[in-house]
Design a protein around this motif. Structure first.
Motif, PDB file in Angstrom:
ATOM      1  N   GLY A 167      17.903 -49.452  54.593  1.00 38.84           N
ATOM      2  CA  GLY A 167      18.504 -48.338  53.993  1.00 38.84           C
ATOM      3  C   GLY A 167      19.065 -47.349  54.824  1.00 38.84           C
ATOM      4  N   PRO A 168      19.680 -46.444  54.027  1.00 38.41           N
ATOM      5  CA  PRO A 168      20.243 -45.285  54.971  1.00 38.41           C
ATOM      6  C   PRO A 168      19.321 -44.725  55.893  1.00 38.41           C
ATOM      7  CG  PRO A 168      20.985 -44.796  52.657  1.00 38.41           C
ATOM      8  CD  PRO A 168      19.934 -46.203  52.651  1.00 38.41           C
ATOM      9  N   ASN A 169      18.205 -44.589  55.575  1.00 38.11           N
ATOM     10  CA  ASN A 169      17.251 -44.048  56.326  1.00 38.11           C
ATOM     11  C   ASN A 169      16.748 -44.974  57.410  1.00 38.11           C
ATOM     12  OD1 ASN A 169      16.892 -41.170  55.313  1.00 38.11           O
ATOM     13  ND2 ASN A 169      15.911 -42.023  53.539  1.00 38.11           N
ATOM     14  N   GLU A 191      15.672 -56.565  57.848  1.00 33.24           N
ATOM     15  CA  GLU A 191      15.860 -56.293  56.303  1.00 33.24           C
ATOM     16  C   GLU A 191      15.582 -57.605  55.530  1.00 33.24           C
ATOM     17  OE1 GLU A 191      16.722 -53.870  54.161  1.00 33.24           O
ATOM     18  OE2 GLU A 191      16.749 -55.351  52.660  1.00 33.24           O
ATOM     19  N   ALA A 192      14.928 -57.433  54.212  1.00 29.33           N
ATOM     20  CA  ALA A 192      14.393 -58.301  53.455  1.00 29.33           C
ATOM     21  C   ALA A 192      15.557 -58.996  52.842  1.00 29.33           C
ATOM     22  CB  ALA A 192      13.495 -57.713  52.351  1.00 29.33           C
ATOM     23  N   GLY A 228      20.244 -51.318  51.660  1.00 35.37           N
ATOM     24  CA  GLY A 228      19.329 -50.877  50.445  1.00 35.37           C
ATOM     25  C   GLY A 228      20.137 -50.111  49.537  1.00 35.37           C
ATOM     26  N   GLY A 229      19.945 -48.856  49.238  1.00 35.03           N
ATOM     27  CA  GLY A 229      20.536 -48.176  48.147  1.00 35.03           C
ATOM     28  C   GLY A 229      22.022 -47.656  48.432  1.00 35.03           C
ATOM     29  N   ALA A 263      26.228 -44.202  44.295  1.00 37.06           N
ATOM     30  CA  ALA A 263      27.772 -43.996  44.139  1.00 37.06           C
ATOM     31  C   ALA A 263      28.358 -42.741  44.634  1.00 37.06           C
ATOM     32  CB  ALA A 263      27.935 -44.415  42.622  1.00 37.06           C
ATOM     33  N   VAL A 264      27.633 -41.714  44.355  1.00 34.25           N
ATOM     34  CA  VAL A 264      28.377 -40.468  44.762  1.00 34.25           C
ATOM     35  C   VAL A 264      27.518 -39.729  45.555  1.00 34.25           C
ATOM     36  CG1 VAL A 264      29.035 -38.353  43.369  1.00 34.25           C
ATOM     37  CG2 VAL A 264      28.850 -40.434  41.953  1.00 34.25           C
ATOM     38  N   VAL A 309       9.601 -58.489  56.183  1.00 32.42           N
ATOM     39  CA  VAL A 309       8.364 -58.391  57.078  1.00 32.42           C
ATOM     40  C   VAL A 309       7.018 -58.324  56.153  1.00 32.42           C
ATOM     41  CG1 VAL A 309       7.013 -56.892  58.665  1.00 32.42           C
ATOM     42  CG2 VAL A 309       9.567 -56.969  58.858  1.00 32.42           C
ATOM     43  N   ASP A 324      11.007 -48.072  56.792  1.00 32.43           N
ATOM     44  CA  ASP A 324      11.793 -47.810  55.615  1.00 32.43           C
ATOM     45  C   ASP A 324      11.460 -48.069  54.142  1.00 32.43           C
ATOM     46  OD1 ASP A 324      14.110 -46.307  54.132  1.00 32.43           O
ATOM     47  OD2 ASP A 324      15.419 -47.757  55.077  1.00 32.43           O
ATOM     48  N   ASN A 336      15.242 -54.345  45.228  1.00 37.82           N
ATOM     49  CA  ASN A 336      14.845 -53.517  46.280  1.00 37.82           C
ATOM     50  C   ASN A 336      13.422 -52.995  46.277  1.00 37.82           C
ATOM     51  OD1 ASN A 336      14.260 -51.617  48.315  1.00 37.82           O
ATOM     52  ND2 ASN A 336      16.379 -50.284  47.944  1.00 37.82           N
ATOM     53  N   ILE A 387      13.770 -44.638  41.659  1.00 32.46           N
ATOM     54  CA  ILE A 387      14.852 -44.745  42.557  1.00 32.46           C
ATOM     55  C   ILE A 387      14.576 -43.996  43.664  1.00 32.46           C
ATOM     56  CG2 ILE A 387      16.510 -45.607  40.848  1.00 32.46           C
ATOM     57  CD1 ILE A 387      17.914 -42.860  41.021  1.00 32.46           C
ATOM     58  N   ALA A 429      12.912 -42.554  51.991  1.00 35.33           N
ATOM     59  CA  ALA A 429      13.177 -41.323  50.981  1.00 35.33           C
ATOM     60  C   ALA A 429      11.624 -41.111  50.590  1.00 35.33           C
ATOM     61  CB  ALA A 429      13.852 -41.952  49.946  1.00 35.33           C
ATOM     62  N   GLY A 477      18.107 -39.493  48.143  1.00 36.07           N
ATOM     63  CA  GLY A 477      19.714 -39.635  48.206  1.00 36.07           C
ATOM     64  C   GLY A 477      20.072 -39.964  49.716  1.00 36.07           C
ATOM     65  N   VAL A 478      21.372 -40.492  49.706  1.00 34.62           N
ATOM     66  CA  VAL A 478      21.969 -41.108  51.010  1.00 34.62           C
ATOM     67  C   VAL A 478      22.246 -40.008  51.894  1.00 34.62           C
ATOM     68  CG1 VAL A 478      23.936 -42.534  51.536  1.00 34.62           C
ATOM     69  CG2 VAL A 478      22.631 -43.053  49.588  1.00 34.62           C
TER      70      VAL A 478
HETATM   71  C1  LIG Z   1      20.786 -47.140  40.626  1.00 36.11           C
HETATM   72  C2  LIG Z   1      20.642 -45.857  41.814  1.00 36.11           C
HETATM   73  C3  LIG Z   1      21.799 -44.983  42.001  1.00 36.11           C
HETATM   74  C4  LIG Z   1      21.420 -44.054  42.717  1.00 36.11           C
HETATM   75  N1  LIG Z   1      22.566 -42.950  42.978  1.00 36.11           N
HETATM   76  C5  LIG Z   1      22.545 -42.384  43.999  1.00 36.11           C
HETATM   77  C6  LIG Z   1      23.604 -41.209  44.429  1.00 36.11           C
HETATM   78  O1  LIG Z   1      24.740 -41.572  43.504  1.00 36.11           O
HETATM   79  N2  LIG Z   1      23.843 -40.764  45.411  1.00 36.11           N
HETATM   80  C7  LIG Z   1      22.718 -40.596  46.449  1.00 36.11           C
HETATM   81  O2  LIG Z   1      22.819 -40.086  47.128  1.00 36.11           O
HETATM   82  N3  LIG Z   1      21.715 -41.256  46.226  1.00 36.11           N
HETATM   83  C8  LIG Z   1      21.630 -42.343  45.063  1.00 36.11           C
HETATM   84  N4  LIG Z   1      20.439 -43.114  44.744  1.00 36.11           N
HETATM   85  C9  LIG Z   1      19.445 -42.958  45.660  1.00 36.11           C
HETATM   86  C10 LIG Z   1      19.533 -43.569  47.235  1.00 36.11           C
HETATM   87  O3  LIG Z   1      20.114 -44.800  46.898  1.00 36.11           O
HETATM   88  C11 LIG Z   1      18.282 -43.422  47.977  1.00 36.11           C
HETATM   89  O4  LIG Z   1      17.490 -42.387  47.957  1.00 36.11           O
HETATM   90  C12 LIG Z   1      18.404 -44.145  49.501  1.00 36.11           C
HETATM   91  O5  LIG Z   1      18.974 -45.326  49.144  1.00 36.11           O
HETATM   92  C13 LIG Z   1      17.174 -44.156  50.069  1.00 36.11           C
HETATM   93  O6  LIG Z   1      17.336 -44.624  51.385  1.00 36.11           O
HETATM   94  P1  LIG Z   1      16.254 -45.239  52.137  1.00 36.11           P
HETATM   95  O7  LIG Z   1      16.804 -45.649  53.469  1.00 36.11           O
HETATM   96  O8  LIG Z   1      15.019 -44.290  51.989  1.00 36.11           O
HETATM   97  O9  LIG Z   1      15.821 -46.666  51.089  1.00 36.11           O
HETATM   98  P2  LIG Z   1      16.569 -47.796  50.483  1.00 36.11           P
HETATM   99  O10 LIG Z   1      17.660 -47.409  50.580  1.00 36.11           O
HETATM  100  O11 LIG Z   1      15.662 -48.041  49.194  1.00 36.11           O
HETATM  101  O12 LIG Z   1      16.316 -49.126  51.527  1.00 36.11           O
HETATM  102  C14 LIG Z   1      15.022 -49.689  51.786  1.00 36.11           C
HETATM  103  C15 LIG Z   1      15.429 -50.887  52.543  1.00 36.11           C
HETATM  104  O13 LIG Z   1      14.020 -51.580  52.916  1.00 36.11           O
HETATM  105  C16 LIG Z   1      14.180 -52.961  52.568  1.00 36.11           C
HETATM  106  N5  LIG Z   1      12.688 -53.509  52.459  1.00 36.11           N
HETATM  107  C17 LIG Z   1      11.968 -53.267  51.719  1.00 36.11           C
HETATM  108  N6  LIG Z   1      10.553 -54.000  51.749  1.00 36.11           N
HETATM  109  C18 LIG Z   1      10.806 -54.719  52.985  1.00 36.11           C
HETATM  110  C19 LIG Z   1       9.907 -55.555  53.716  1.00 36.11           C
HETATM  111  N7  LIG Z   1       8.981 -55.538  53.533  1.00 36.11           N
HETATM  112  N8  LIG Z   1      10.802 -56.168  54.899  1.00 36.11           N
HETATM  113  C20 LIG Z   1      11.972 -56.113  55.151  1.00 36.11           C
HETATM  114  N9  LIG Z   1      12.831 -55.013  54.414  1.00 36.11           N
HETATM  115  C21 LIG Z   1      12.262 -54.401  53.515  1.00 36.11           C
HETATM  116  C22 LIG Z   1      14.814 -53.277  51.150  1.00 36.11           C
HETATM  117  O14 LIG Z   1      15.404 -54.589  50.919  1.00 36.11           O
HETATM  118  C23 LIG Z   1      16.004 -52.048  51.263  1.00 36.11           C
HETATM  119  O15 LIG Z   1      17.260 -52.663  51.871  1.00 36.11           O
HETATM  120  C24 LIG Z   1      20.379 -44.058  43.898  1.00 36.11           C
HETATM  121  C25 LIG Z   1      19.574 -45.172  43.942  1.00 36.11           C
HETATM  122  C26 LIG Z   1      19.638 -46.112  42.854  1.00 36.11           C
HETATM  123  C27 LIG Z   1      18.771 -47.198  42.698  1.00 36.11           C
END
Ligand SMILES: Cc1cc2nc3c(=O)[nH]c(=O)nc-3n(C[C@H](O)[C@H](O)[C@H](O)COP(=O)(O)OP(=O)(O)OC[C@H]3O[C@@H](n4cnc5c(N)ncnc54)[C@H](O)[C@@H]3O)c2cc1C
Length: 475
Positions: free
Chosen positions: A15-17, A36-37, A43-44, A62-63, A233, A248, A398, A406, A439, A446-447
């Motif tokens: 994901g972005p983080n 990445e799974a 991710g998001g 999206a935004v 993993v 993440d 996810n 989310i 997150a 958030g992204v």
């Molecule tokens: C419907 C929806 C709309 C959203 N709209 C917005 C928006 O408009 N603007 C905004 O800023 N944010 C939005 N968000 C929130 C934003 O997408 C998340 O806050 C952000 O993606 C979090 O980033 P992250 O890196 O923490 O985790 P994620 O983006 O959730 O990524 C986690 C990753 O870890 C992977 N993973 C999980 N378990 C494993 C494992 N065991 N082994 C390997 N990989 C694994 C997953 O497949 C995923 O790719 C939205 C989210 C959703 C679902």
């Protein structure tokens, strides 16, 4: 026997983080692999041509007000498209509130509340960079007293608007907290996101949210790192070839792959993390722009469909109590208002999700169409295709979106200060070399990549002896 250490850092989840953490660590000269799974990274922040080769849909985010404001993502040359109207909010059949990028235009439409809106926003806009740095920080460093005062006074005043238009503009943003309203957290989110509408904006990336992911992956690879997809993993011990591991993951994911190794107290605390209400999403392919009654809505990037402030609160409070709202709050993005490359005039993507109870299995399509139809009669007839993801099914897409939450953990006051649990260093786990970076850590959903950056900075310092401002470890 564990294999010998061959890698500096393994990151679980792209994901972005996770990607932000990998960027920081790879740029520091460490060897980094991301596991990445899913079949694609992001991710998001992933986009797909769901129904038609000409039309790009954002599946999750999206935004991107957070991306535009993020100190981490601002280092990248992201091609962000700004709608003339960052967000808008239809209130009833005759009235809509509009947040223009231009503060003067916004105030002019707010009647008696115009002057109050300006007083509320002006210091936030002027000090936007400091305010953003605090709210996207690790929440472990006290802000400058002046910045703290701006944030606190505005959060307390967020509900003081009297006109139904200004009240709705705030309430629709408070609803991003996806919890009980009004709340201090909702007000804090309103302070951040409403003023960003008049400063760095609520843009969308040209070509889809995936472009943010693409930029981060390219940077990792340019610095010698690797992103492996289809690489779930299942046991953190499988990463013993790395000196440090960043997860993440939502707390549930951490328990899944490391639970048995964690000390009982920490494990229990993770088990007690609360997940919040959920999003149920629909992607529409439509034959024309949405036929809004109030034509100004057709120029907004984001629409909050929630009615009056009282209606927004009632809907989200029902959902927070575990009940389906009769008229759920709906967030809608019409990307072609800012980025024509997302489709063609006769084939356009529409992104929408409704707030629903945690784990709700219901297909939200009918409810979302009904909500849009109230303010845009005839929308139904423009739909060429649609695809729904009920809240319950988000986790299959996810694993971090537990029950459709989310945010990867409910955004409550307790879980913002102690995210995911109350610890001075929320990123470090009791396992040697294992850190959280999702997150579910500060600053939250958030992204923006900031959780990844904060976690990576700790890894550099604690595991590799780097000191701030230096690129090489202190020997
Ligand atoms: C419907 C929806 C709309 C959203 N709209 C917005 C928006 O408009 N603007 C905004 O800023 N944010 C939005 N968000 C929130 C934003 O997408 C998340 O806050 C952000 O993606 C979090 O980033 P992250 O890196 O923490 O985790 P994620 O983006 O959730 O990524 C986690 C990753 O870890 C992977 N993973 C999980 N378990 C494993 C494992 N065991 N082994 C390997 N990989 C694994 C997953 O497949 C995923 O790719 C939205 C989210 C959703 C679902």
């Amino acid at each position: 026997m564990f294999p010998p250490v061959t890698l500096d850092v393994a990151v679980v989840g792209s994901g972005p983080n996770g990607l932000a953490a990998a960027v920081v660590l790879a740029r520091a000269g460490l060897s980094v692999e991301v596991y990445e799974a899913a079949a694609e990274p992001g991710g998001g922040a992933r986009s797909k041509r769901l129904f038609d080769a000409d039309v790009i849909h954002d599946i999750c985010s999206a935004v991107h007000p957070m991306a535009a404001a993020s100190p981490f993502l601002r280092q990248f040359d992201l091609d962000l498209c700004h709608p003339e109207i960052p967000y808008a909010h239809p209130i009833d059949e005759k009235t809509a509130a509009i947040a223009y990028a231009d503060l003067d235009r916004t105030c002019a439409r707010l009647g008696t509340d115009g002057a109050r809106w300006r007083r509320f926003m002006a210091p936030l806009i002027e000090h936007s960079a400091e305010i953003t740095e605090v709210l996207l920080g690790d929440l472990r460093h006290p802000p400058h007293p002046r910045t703290a005062a701006y944030i606190a006074t505005r959060a307390l005043a967020a509900n003081s608007f009297k006109s139904k238009e200004a009240a709705a503009l705030i309430a629709g943003v408070e609803a991003h907290a996806l919890g009980k309203l009004p709340s201090l957290i909702g007000s804090g989110i309103a302070v951040l996101l409403t003023h960003l509408a008049h400063s760095t904006g609520w843009p969308i990336p040209r070509g889809g949210s995936q472009r943010i992911t693409d930029a981060l992956v390219a940077d990792i690879e340019a610095h010698g790192g690797r992103v492996r997809t289809n690489a779930r993993v299942t046991d953190v011990r499988d990463l013993a070839h790395a000196r440090a591991v960043l997860l993440d993951l939502a707390p549930k994911g951490v328990l899944d792959i490391a639970g048995r190794l964690l000390p009982q107290q920490y494990r229990r605390a993770l088990e007690n993390v609360r997940y919040g209400p959920a999003a149920a999403k629909v992607d529409f392919l439509v034959s024309e722009a949405i036929p809004w009654r109030e034509t100004e809505l057709g120029r907004a990037g984001t629409i909050h469909i929630g009615g009056t402030r009282a209606e927004v609160y009632a809907a989200d409070n029902a959902v927070a109590a575990g009940k389906r709202a009769r008229d759920p709050f709906v967030l809608l993005s019409q990307p072609m208002t800012a980025d024509p490359s997302r489709g063609l005039p006769g084939k356009q993507p529409i992104w929408a999700y409704a707030h629903v109870p945690h784990g709700d299995p219901l297909d939200p399509t009918a409810a979302i169409i009904r909500r849009i139809e109230r303010f845009a009669p005839g929308f139904r007839d423009t739909i060429l295709a649609s695809r729904a993801i009920p809240a319950r099914d988000f986790e299959a897409y996810n694993a971090n979106y537990v029950g459709g939450d989310i945010a990867a953990a409910a955004v409550t006051l307790r879980q913002v200060l102690g995210r995911p649990i109350l610890r001075w260093d929320p990123y470090r786990t009791p396992l040697r070399g294992v850190y959280l970076c999702s997150a579910a850590t500060p600053p939250g959903p958030g992204v923006h990549g900031m959780a990844g950056q904060h976690a990576a900075e700790r890894v550099l310092r604690n595991e590799f002896g780097y000191r701030p401002g230096r690129t090489k470890p202190v020997s």
